[in-house]
Enzyme design. Structure first.
Site: not given
Ligand SMILES: O=C(CO)[C@H](O)[C@H](O)COP(=O)(O)O
Length: 273
Positions: A127, A106
């Site tokens: 990530e 994400g």
């Molecule tokens: O970087 C992240 C977590 O550390 C997520 O990928 C990012 O916050 C996006 O999240 P969402 O799909 O809930 O919008």
């Protein structure tokens, strides 16, 4: 019926459920990205974090047990580890491999050059390792994350993971560098958020002139002693998929090319029972 086909049926049923606007957009982006980037030949797959990623796992399960035989899935944190286990997929860990075929993750915001802010869920360290390791790293998000300049829609700042004992010093240095940093506090816990790696998270807002050059900002922040990783992802993505309210998906590719996918099929083309 085998356990694998029960799970697959559950995930296929989930794909047909109607969802509200933003949720439907997340699902569209995730399904389109899996359809395009996870083929039968891909065996080592990284799974990102956040609320869009469960739809990535749904679509992978929908590809069926034959497609998933021999595949190993690496998580970017506690949440994606649980997703992989609950979906009945084979779990691997980051220290067992030095490369991955594909990672799908994400994003909190993506700019026109495929730079992104990540770490809204405090997972940016793992990530980024799984993004670095992957031959192909793609992002999935709803239409709200699609920006020209980072910091336009995502107002809470750049997430920065720091070793706990250095946080005050890092806050002071970020302020000297023109940022407005705050220590991220727990919502149902007294005290700061602690990452999956035992570190603290600082969210730092920077003025637009600094956000316009995310690669330079990333280097400046990363060089502060005590910083472990920065939630600015630059020069890593092959593509970003944004689900739209009208049922289409906007695909932004490396080099600036943008494409519109009009609709996403209910069932993946490579599905096999
Ligand atoms: O970087 C992240 C977590 O550390 C997520 O990928 C990012 O916050 C996006 O999240 P969402 O799909 O809930 O919008």
């Amino acid at each position: 019926m085998t356990a694998a086909s029960v799970l697959r049926l559950a995930h296929t049923t989930a794909s047909k459920m109607s969802l509200s606007g933003v949720e439907a957009a997340k699902r569209l982006a995730a399904y389109a990205a899996v359809d395009r980037h996870i083929g039968l030949e891909h065996k080592l797959i990284g799974i990102g974090s956040g609320s869009t990623v469960p739809y990535v796992v749904d679509r992978i399960v929908q590809q069926g047990p034959k497609a998933n035989a021999g595949r190993v899935f690496l998580p970017t944190g506690f949440q994606s580890k649980e997703l992989i286990i609950k979906a009945g997929l084979a779990l691997g860990d980051v220290d067992q491999y030095t490369r991955l075929d594909v990672t799908i993750d994400g994003a909190d915001e993506v700019d026109s050059n495929l730079n992104s802010i990540k770490g809204g869920g405090a997972c940016q360290l793992r990530e980024k390792v799984l993004a670095d390791m992957a031959d192909t790293w793609v992002m999935v998000a709803d239409y709200r994350k699609n920006s020209e300049v980072l910091g336009t829609n995502w107002k809470q700042g750049v997430p920065i993971e720091v070793v706990p004992f250095a946080y005050a010093q890092v806050l002071a240095t970020l302020t000297k560098q023109g940022g407005t940093p705050t220590l991220r506090m727990g919502k149902a816990k007294a005290g700061p958020v602690v990452s999956d790696n035992g570190n603290f998270i600082i969210d730092a807002v920077f003025p637009k002139d600094q956000m316009l050059k995310p690669a330079e900002l990333l280097v400046r922040i990363k060089l502060i002693t005590g910083v472990v990783e920065v939630g600015l992802f630059t020069d890593l993505a092959k593509a970003a998929y944004f689900g739209n309210e009208d049922g289409s998906v906007t695909v932004r590719a490396l080099g600036g090319k943008t494409e519109k996918i009009a609709s996403v099929p209910d069932v993946p083309a490579i599905a096999s029972l």
